[in-house]
Design a protein around this motif. Structure first.
Motif, PDB file in Angstrom:
ATOM      1  N   TYR A   1      15.632   2.781  18.730  1.00 39.47           N
ATOM      2  CA  TYR A   1      14.284   2.670  19.294  1.00 39.47           C
ATOM      3  C   TYR A   1      13.361   1.795  18.452  1.00 39.47           C
ATOM      4  O   TYR A   1      12.190   1.652  18.755  1.00 39.47           O
TER       5      TYR A   1
ATOM      6  N   ASP B   1      11.144  -0.874  17.024  1.00 43.24           N
ATOM      7  CA  ASP B   1      10.467  -2.059  17.545  1.00 43.24           C
ATOM      8  C   ASP B   1       9.924  -2.869  16.392  1.00 43.24           C
ATOM      9  O   ASP B   1       8.928  -2.476  15.792  1.00 43.24           O
TER      10      ASP B   1
ATOM     11  N   ILE C   1      15.809  -6.011  13.840  1.00 40.75           N
ATOM     12  CA  ILE C   1      16.142  -5.201  15.006  1.00 40.75           C
ATOM     13  C   ILE C   1      17.304  -4.297  14.639  1.00 40.75           C
ATOM     14  O   ILE C   1      18.009  -4.531  13.653  1.00 40.75           O
TER      15      ILE C   1
ATOM     16  N   GLU D   1      22.133  -1.330  21.218  1.00 38.34           N
ATOM     17  CA  GLU D   1      21.674  -1.554  22.580  1.00 38.34           C
ATOM     18  C   GLU D   1      20.328  -0.859  22.789  1.00 38.34           C
ATOM     19  O   GLU D   1      20.141   0.293  22.396  1.00 38.34           O
ATOM     20  N   ASP D   2      19.411  -1.549  23.420  1.00 41.80           N
ATOM     21  CA  ASP D   2      18.097  -0.971  23.692  1.00 41.80           C
ATOM     22  C   ASP D   2      18.273   0.257  24.590  1.00 41.80           C
ATOM     23  O   ASP D   2      18.735   0.141  25.725  1.00 41.80           O
TER      24      ASP D   2
ATOM     25  N   ASP E   1      16.023   2.133  25.960  1.00 38.19           N
ATOM     26  CA  ASP E   1      15.010   2.294  26.993  1.00 38.19           C
ATOM     27  C   ASP E   1      15.362   1.491  28.233  1.00 38.19           C
ATOM     28  O   ASP E   1      16.142   0.542  28.170  1.00 38.19           O
TER      29      ASP E   1
ATOM     30  N   GLY F   1      13.599  -7.315  27.418  1.00 40.17           N
ATOM     31  CA  GLY F   1      14.056  -6.262  28.327  1.00 40.17           C
ATOM     32  C   GLY F   1      13.149  -6.125  29.539  1.00 40.17           C
ATOM     33  O   GLY F   1      13.610  -5.852  30.648  1.00 40.17           O
TER      34      GLY F   1
ATOM     35  N   MET G   1      21.037  -5.647  22.705  1.00 42.56           N
ATOM     36  CA  MET G   1      20.193  -5.202  21.584  1.00 42.56           C
ATOM     37  C   MET G   1      18.926  -6.026  21.462  1.00 42.56           C
ATOM     38  O   MET G   1      18.094  -5.728  20.620  1.00 42.56           O
TER      39      MET G   1
ATOM     40  N   GLY H   1      16.676  -6.227  23.812  1.00 48.69           N
ATOM     41  CA  GLY H   1      15.719  -5.754  24.810  1.00 48.69           C
ATOM     42  C   GLY H   1      14.302  -5.590  24.282  1.00 48.69           C
ATOM     43  O   GLY H   1      13.333  -5.830  24.974  1.00 48.69           O
ATOM     44  N   ARG H   2      14.192  -5.170  23.022  1.00 44.89           N
ATOM     45  CA  ARG H   2      12.864  -4.888  22.480  1.00 44.89           C
ATOM     46  C   ARG H   2      12.280  -6.093  21.756  1.00 44.89           C
ATOM     47  O   ARG H   2      11.166  -6.014  21.229  1.00 44.89           O
TER      48      ARG H   2
END
Lengths: 986, 95, 417, 189
Positions: free
Chosen positions: A78, A80, A153, A157-158, A160, A575, C325, C327-328
């Motif tokens: 998670y 960011d 990062i 995998e994201d 959300d 995303g 990965m 996405g953010r």
């Protein structure tokens, strides 16, 4: 002490207290706080490090323009990175960590760069790191890359999700401050469908951060009431925490709605990417304050003055205990007033203008004076003034003036224009996106009183222009708050550095050096120094940079120009742009009618465009794909096999002129195709290259059905619509895709007729005589179910394709399999299909690759010279007719055992003569398709070689350097199996 | 972009597929003496106008009509949308 | 003044007093030029440099309507590669790669040529066959190529979506010599080197027409007045049709916009360049840390340097499809460059029907990587009247004879190339 | 007599779902036939429709119903009209041609599409996430029909009643569109 800087008031909910962590330390804040305000409440001023020099940095702003307070928020997947603390709404359990430092935040080892800064000026890297040559990739670059970059990062995998949405309105109002609300009230009242969007989670804009009286109540209270009123109106949609990031053509606005709190709690999308279709839009996005460049103006504790007001008024946080102000405009004085009103000690006001005090403030007042330097690395402790005085202070509020947030007016190439009274750029008139109006501070209307009137008027005018009713509503009343400014860009910093772009560490000196080296255009300066290219997108630095360039080059600001603003207005997560399209949902999926049945047979599926097709059907004990595929081929050739070919494009053509139409789009003649017959057809592009092939059957006088390849089904249909609508519009032709209407199965093999006879209703005679090769007709199967039957063959066997309505597809496949039990029928997949077509020398995708003509494919004989058809004339061009073009032929390895112990075929190998060498010059062709033929017991290939048709029998080398193989192959006919086609006619 | 379809009203350009110049309607006569040159120009040479361009769009995810859209290539402003069939007929195309 | 670490040290200690402009900001010469190059982008500046360096023709002017490097050399995704299939192309791009490999030492300018490798992912068997064919073209031309199977790809890039992908990754074609270059620096480096050899670089000088006498070009008309020239070379990809229309020449070119994207800076994530073969996405990470990526062109003809949302969304979904990965990670800037999209996807370096007027354009979205070879071969043609052997196929009239160089096999539809 | 009988199968097995106040159900046991009208015969066909069924050719983007309410025509294209009617045999083409007009060309499309009904007060909230068409009750009134693209799937949307929509997609896309609808509902509840 917890929240030691918290003072009274504010728009926070003190009933809801949250715990959060910063670099592991547990802290408290309230609902309604941002992470930045909560950090300040806890007296955390040092929050990050700059990009290049790793300078200690504090919170500069209170909005999306923040260059310093960017951090990694959240942990694990998670996390960011680069997240602006100033717009992150606080929640319970928030975990924040500072970024871009080695070692603890306070002792960043990379801060060595700061001491080497003399050598690391703008563009230094273009001048060195060139020797020795090989060191760039091996040494210099890795070092640079590791020290550059900001956040990290997770590499996971994201977790959300994101969504997309579409909304329509008459008027989109961007920004819900005093101006936007005023515009919305009148537009809504007029009956227009209104969307009011604001990037903040709390609507009201600067009404929430300033002391204003509007309609005799507190400004923030007024905002709250008006928003509540708008919320009750059916024609109004309120979108808070929603950033309109870009304006696209014809009134399409991109907006990101942030829903991360909801996402955390309910597993909902973190963000929604809205596409808003608005007839008109009013930009009411206010303005952003800019700093002044003076020596060491980047220390923690130095903030923009408007941000100080925000923290004091909205978040009830005192930014310091001894606050000083440095300003070139009236607003700095208002900051002082708000601070003293709240009981925060203001020690000094320094105004670069030589003016009378704007407001009576109980502090030392210096006019016509500048701040020339500051003290203490980790947090400001004092400022030094141009008059020689030093003042002890722990917070300096700076105002260099306000820049209208006009970014969206430039998204279609417009340039803002310079306004010398406001000492900033205001929206220009040319190339403003059609339908976009600007009001309030975004338009350079700086006084709130005027801004409200302008918002109101704009709302009214736009509604009227769209034909909505005139509204008798007065704009809200408030006191005038004049805005006077005299530009102050920079203060001579002597040997010290004065920052322009805080995040990217671009100083006034860098700009001057860039100018010296001939980088004078704003764009050159930007690219050479990286000014304005940080995550804050230059919101606080761009205009300041222009001012400094102009000053340095003694040019007017008009002549200096401004850089182009491009979307997004503030950064948007990848995303969010992707929405749901990721993983298995990257593309929609198409399933054939036999999918569940095939799944029961343990079929291996393969992606073919959007389709999933059965690739082969492994039987128990078969572990290697070739075991299954070879068996499927052998069994089909020996008895009978069934393959689902539903994915082939199928187009019903009806009308009086269909045959004429087909004549125009196929190279071969179709006019005289009899009813009940089908014919192979080759279609070219207008440039003479093969486009697609298939068969077309005539089911009745005015009814034809065409098949296309799976890959080209959509393109061919579009092409035919073009030919009909644009080229021959008077032809009576009606096309309907029936690809999905019918489940279509190839039944192939010597026993195919016997099998079909068991399911075709007895009144239909499908004997060889009654239903010969290339026959076609409408029949019924399984007691009256309508079907279409075509005697065509891709496999080279006696074969049929039979189509039933898709609803029966699953059941019919089961029936066929059952009926075929006595013949040991097998299902076969696309691999076996491919093997059999190569054994038969049928061109398919790899041969019809868009680079080959009918002649290249050995189908020159099909080309009719007696009619016009798409591709005829250009197909006759001399280079396309040359005999030394590469022509399609077959290839057999001289040594039949070649490649048998390898895991690849000949496909992709290039062809050279036996005495040739693997060079571009000697390259004569390539193998397009190659498989192991279980029928022949060795590899075979189709391919193209220069003058191939005349070289049959010659031996050449198939060289595959990529897989390190070289095989001698003999050029042969592409028809490897049953070249006379006897098996088709039995 | 939004294309104001003459029969359906404004639609998002995502429903459409772009082909190119509306001159592609003007397919030359194969029996002309100059056919090779004509077809070369027809297929390969483009005005590539910086300004109002007449171009072909196909409403693939809509009514499957081909449209002639008059659009400014500098500003993207669309001033006219016509059914290609009607344009073609006006240009003398028949069977 | 040569650039070196030592020089930086010297400059720094002297307070940068001796700094000089990287190139001379020239004004047009009254007497005119032997050769005038229209377009101060990468190709134009490279052409001028090679004219001076290789052919000793130094009475050359480069005319730029804005600031040098303001065209596509300053707005691309910085990728270099020589991984072409067809004979008409591969040797040309390979020459370009070789020139890149020695560029910085030759120009004394660090353009950060980074041969970090480029990898094209393979998703179907048919694609693998096509890529093997291409790999062999590359290997035949000496460009180097490597075929990787799925396991190799996974080992190198464990973050790629290997298990949940809609289009599974079955392997890759890699070119280890491919990579990235700091795009702006290419324009600046060529400009500086050309200027040092005597070339006039004239900014804010827009060409508005040609002086043509008896079918012969004798100069150009510009916003800075008429400039005489014995020979004129247009090199304005993106504006080719507009400029050449002034000479009455229509081209087999359409203008389209290609969007590009950069994200906020990140610590190293992606070591080399990755191309998604089943969607439209390619990506690298700049030395500053931003992911630089792009995808398809916007499909419609345009001269506006901006695109629309559908492509933005498509490209980002392509990224999410292979690297979920990211996405953010936030997109910081999007921009668009105008491409000369030619009718077969390949460029032109050729004479025109008008004497002494030459043309270079049609680079589609492959122009950046071609910069050195384009300049090299164009200079060769301008100086010698002969096509350089590796650029011999780039004729303007090739469609008349059917000599298309159609890498993708999509025919005369520029937006599909 | 053949020894083999085959049975029909709806694309989504006749699925029915309820999500709080939004209902999703596959529409089965209906037929669809595309009626293509030659340019020259449109007037004659219109007259026959009117004579036979008191049915008019709807204007673009709209629908019309026969006197007995059983046949609905959707006007999605200039020269083609889709007839939607409750009939569940495999000869829909000839069935409807007899009822409408013999001068048009008919093509059975019953199996080409799958149909999903989504209804309920908040159905539009879910559709807002996938449908680029303006579904405002004043714009997309009951009886409106449009062909568009949702989640990259070509989709026909028909408003059959207040707060009720029917989506049609090519049958092979059934699972994908169903998934898209379900995700939309989940995301908006």
């Amino acid at each position: 002490m917890s929240q030691e800087n918290r003072i009274k008031g504010g728009l926070i909910d003190r009933e809801k207290s949250f715990n959060f962590t910063f670099n592991g330390e547990v802290l408290q804040g309230y609902d309604g706080d941002t992470l930045a305000s909560a950090l300040l409440a806890n007296n955390k001023h040092l929050v990050g490090r700059s990009f290049k020099y790793h300078r200690p940095r504090g919170i500069l702003t209170a909005g999306s323009q923040e260059p310093n307070a960017i951090m990694e928020i959240g942990t694990g997947a998670y996390k960011d990175p680069n997240t602006r603390a100033t717009i992150t709404r606080l929640y319970d359990g928030l975990e924040a960590n500072s970024q871009n430092h080695r070692g603890p935040l306070k002792f960043d080892f990379m801060a060595i760069n700061d001491f080497l800064s003399t050598f690391l000026t703008a563009g230094f890297y273009y001048k060195t790191f060139m020797w020795p040559k090989s060191f760039w990739e091996r040494f210099y670059e890795p070092v640079i890359r590791n020290s550059a970059g900001l956040g990290r990062i997770s590499m996971l995998e994201d977790p959300d999700t994101y969504d997309k949405g579409f909304r329509y309105c008459d008027i989109l109002i961007i920004g819900a401050g005093a101006t936007g609300i005023s515009a919305a009230l009148v537009a809504a009242e007029s009956g227009a469908k209104v969307i009011l969007a604001d990037e903040d989670f709390l609507m009201g804009g600067r009404l929430n951060t300033e002391h204003n009286e509007i309609d005799n109540i507190k400004g923030n209270e007024w905002a709250k009431q008006m928003i509540a009123k708008l919320a009750t109106m059916k024609n109004v949609t309120l979108m808070s925490d929603t950033t309109v990031f870009g304006i696209y053509d014809h009134g399409i606005y991109g907006a990101i709605e942030n829903r991360y709190l909801e996402a955390r709690n309910n597993n909902k999308p973190r963000q929604v990417n809205w596409r808003i279709y608005a007839k008109r839009a009013i930009l009411c996005t206010g303005a952003t304050e800019r700093p002044i460049a003076f020596a060491n103006n980047d220390r923690p504790g130095i903030m923009l003055s408007g941000a100080v007001r925000t923290y004091v008024n909205r978040f009830a946080v005192a930014p310091g205990k001894r606050v000083s102000i440095y300003t070139n405009n009236d607003e700095g004085w208002r900051t002082a007033k708000d601070l003293t009103d709240k009981g925060v000690n203001v020690v000094a006001i320094v105004d670069s203008r030589d003016i009378e005090p704007v407001l009576p403030i109980d502090a030392e007042i210096f006019v016509g004076t500048d701040v020339v330097n500051t003290k203490s690395r980790m947090a400001i402790s004092a400022i030094k003034l141009s008059n020689g005085k030093t003042i002890q202070t722990d917070n300096l509020a700076v105002s260099g003036g306000w820049n209208p947030n006009l970014h969206l007016t430039c998204h279609h190439g417009g340039s803002p224009i310079w306004n010398q009274y406001l000492a900033t750029f205001v929206p220009g008139n040319s190339k403003t996106p059609a339908g976009l109006f600007v009001a309030g501070r975004a338009n350079g209307t700086m006084d709130i009183c005027d801004a409200i009137i302008e918002g109101h008027k704009t709302g009214l005018n736009v509604s009227k222009e769209l034909g909505f009713k005139d509204v008798n509503l007065k704009p809200a009343s408030t006191d005038s708050k004049p805005y006077n400014i005299t530009a102050r860009w920079s203060v001579d910093s002597g040997k010290d550095r004065a920052w322009v772009d805080f995040q990217n560490d671009v100083t006034v000196k860098d700009i001057i050096l860039a100018n010296k080296e001939g980088f004078n255009s704003v764009e050159h300066v930007k690219r050479y120094t990286t000014l304005g290219m940080a995550t804050d997108q230059g919101k606080t630095s761009s205009v300041l940079g222009v001012g400094i360039i102009a000053e340095n080059l003694s040019k007017s600001i008009d002549d200096t120009g401004t850089t182009v603003f491009r979307p997004p207005y503030s950064p948007v997560a990848i995303g969010a742009f992707a929405g749901r399209r990721r993983g298995k949902e990257f593309s929609p999926t198409r399933f054939t009618p036999t999918h569940s049945w095939a799944d029961e047979q343990n079929a291996i599926f393969v992606e073919v465009g959007m389709w999933y097709r059965s690739q082969w059907f492994p039987k128990k004990g078969e572990t290697f794909w070739r075991d299954s595929v070879d068996r499927e081929v052998i069994q089909t050739r020996k008895s009978v096999g069934i393959c689902d070919v539903t994915t082939l494009g199928k187009i019903d053509l009806k009308g009086e002129d269909v045959s004429e139409f087909l004549n125009k789009i196929y190279v071969n003649a179709f006019a005289k195709l009899p009813v009940g017959k089908t014919r192979y057809g080759l279609m070219l592009r207008e440039d003479g290259m093969a486009m697609d092939d298939g068969t077309t059957a005539r089911l009745s006088e005015n009814h034809f059905v065409m098949t296309t390849t799976t890959a080209n089904a959509v393109n061919v249909y579009r092409h035919m619509q073009f030919c009909h609508q644009c080229l021959w519009p008077d032809l009576d032709v009606h096309m309907i895709s029936v690809t999905e209407q019918y489940a279509q199965y190839a039944v192939a093999g010597p026993n195919s007729r016997k099998l079909l006879q068991k399911v075709v209703d007895p009144e239909f005679n499908i004997s060889n005589e009654a239903f010969p090769f290339m026959g076609a007709g409408e029949i019924t199967v399984c007691n009256g179910i309508p079907a279409r039957l075509f005697r065509i063959s891709f496999s080279g066997e006696l074969a049929y394709e039979v189509a039933v309505q898709t609803r029966y597809g699953d059941s019919f496949m089961r029936a066929l399999m059952q009926a075929g039990e006595e013949f040991d029928v097998i299902p076969y997949g696309t691999e076996a299909l491919g093997v059999m077509r190569i054994e038969k020398g049928h061109a398919a995708g790899p041969e019809l690759n868009g680079q080959t003509s009918a002649y290249d494919l050995g189908m020159g004989g099909l080309v009719s010279g007696k009619k016009d058809f798409i591709g005829y004339t250009l197909g006759l061009r001399e280079d396309l007719q040359k005999s030394d073009r590469m022509q399609m032929v077959g290839f057999k390895p001289v040594d039949k055992n070649a490649l048998l112990n390898k895991d690849h075929s000949l496909a992709g190998a290039h062809l050279i003569s036996l005495d040739g060498s693997p060079t571009t010059e000697d390259d004569e062709g390539w193998i397009s398709s190659s498989v192991y033929s279980p029928t022949l017991g060795h590899y075979i290939g189709l391919g193209f070689i220069k003058n191939g048709l005349k070289r049959k029998g010659e031996i050449v080398k198939a060289v595959d350097l990529a897989r390190d193989s070289e095989v001698e192959v003999k050029i042969c006919s592409p028809h490897f199996f049953d070249p006379e086609g006897k098996r088709l006619y039995v | 972009m939004i294309i104001n379809h003459p029969l359906l009203g404004p639609r998002d350009s995502e429903e459409f597929v772009y082909l190119g110049s509306a001159e592609l309607i003007n397919r030359p006569d194969w029996q002309n003496e100059t056919a090779p040159e004509d077809f070369h120009n027809y297929q390969y040479i483009r005005e590539n106008i910086a300004g109002e361009n007449r171009e072909l769009w196909y409403h693939e995810q809509g009514d499957q009509s081909w449209l002639v859209v008059t659009r400014n290539t500098l500003t993207h402003e669309i001033s006219k949308v016509e059914l290609a069939t009607e344009v073609a007929k006006k240009m003398g195309r028949t069977k | 003044m040569g650039y070196s670490a030592f020089q930086i040290l010297k400059d720094a200690l002297s307070g940068y007093k001796g700094l000089k402009p990287a190139w001379r900001d020239a004004e047009p010469k009254d007497g005119g030029y032997d050769i005038v190059i229209i377009g101060g982008g990468g190709h134009g500046l490279a052409t001028a440099y090679y004219l001076a360096k290789k052919h000793n023709i130094t009475n050359v002017a480069v005319l730029e309507k804005g600031w040098i490097g303001s065209g596509n050399v300053g707005r691309n995704t910085t990728i270099i590669r020589s991984n072409y299939l067809l004979k008409g192309n591969e040797p040309f791009y390979e020459l370009s790669m070789q020139l890149w490999e020695n560029l910085e030492q030759e120009l004394n300018y660090n353009a950060m040529v980074s041969q970090r490798g480029i990898m094209n992912l393979i998703h179907t068997d048919a694609q693998r066959d096509a890529f093997i064919r291409r790999a062999n073209s590359m290997l035949f031309a000496g460009a180097g190529a490597e075929y990787l199977n799925a396991d190799d790809v996974k080992d190198r890039y464990p973050f790629l979506d290997m298990k949940n992908a809609r289009f599974p990754i079955k392997g890759a074609l890699a070119q280890p010599r491919g990579g990235t270059v700091r795009h702006d620096a290419v324009a600046w480096g060529y400009a500086r080197a050309a200027s040092d050899l005597g070339v006039d670089i004239i900014q804010n000088c827009e060409v508005t027409g040609f002086s043509i006498e008896n079918d012969k070009c004798v100069g150009v008309k510009t916003t800075k007045g008429d400039i005489k020239a014995n020979r004129v070379g247009s090199c304005v990809a993106g504006s080719s049709s507009r400029v050449m229309a002034n000479a009455g020449i229509k081209l087999p070119i359409e203008s389209h916009v290609l969007q590009a994207f950069v994200t906020e800076g990140l610590k190293p994530v992606l070591g080399n360049v990755i191309t998604f073969g089943a969607g439209h996405f390619y990506c690298s990470q700049s030395n500053k840390g931003g992911l630089v990526f792009g995808g398809d062109i916007d499909a419609y003809n345009t001269y506006a340097q901006r695109g629309n949302l559908p492509v933005v969304e498509d490209v980002c979904s392509g990224g999410m499809a292979i690297m979920p990965m990211i996405g953010r990670v936030r997109v910081l800037r999007t921009w668009g460059g105008i491409m000369d999209m030619s009718m077969d996807g390949s460029p032109f370096i050729d004479k025109t029907p008008i004497k002494e007027l030459f043309f270079n354009g049609g680079w589609c979205y492959g122009g950046f990587k071609a910069t050195p070879a384009s300049g090299y071969c164009y200079a060769h043609l301008l100086a010698t009247d002969n096509h350089h052997e590796v650029a011999n196929a780039y004729r303007l009239d090739r469609f008349k004879y059917g000599a298309m160089i159609d890498e993708k096999g999509v025919g005369a539809q520029p937006n599909l190339h | 007599m053949s020894n083999y009988n085959i049975t029909k199968k709806p694309a989504l097995g006749g699925i029915k779902h309820e999500f709080n106040d939004v209902f999703v159900a596959e529409v089965t046991d209906h037929s669809l036939v595309m009626m293509a009208m030659p340019q020259k015969k449109i007037d004659e066909i219109a007259k026959e429709l009117n004579d036979n069924q008191e049915l008019s050719i709807p204007s673009m983007g709209k629908s019309s119903k026969s006197k007995d309410n059983l046949i609905t025509l959707w006007r999605l294209q200039k020269n083609q009209v889709m007839a939607y009617f409750p009939y569940e045999n495999h000869d829909a083409e000839s069935y409807i041609s007899k009822k409408l007009s013999t001068k048009a060309y008919y093509t059975d499309q019953s199996d080409a599409f799958s149909m999903i009904n989504i209804s309920g007060k908040n159905a539009y909230l879910a559709l807002e996430r996938i449908c680029p068409i303006d579904l405002d009750t004043n714009v997309f009134v009951v009886g409106s029909v449009a062909r568009t693209i949702m989640e990259h799937i070509g989709t026909i949307i028909y408003k059959n009643d207040t707060d009720s929509f029917i989506l049609l997609v090519m049958r092979s896309f059934s699972k994908s569109i169903m998934h898209a609808i379900e995700v939309s509902i989940k995301n908006t509840q």
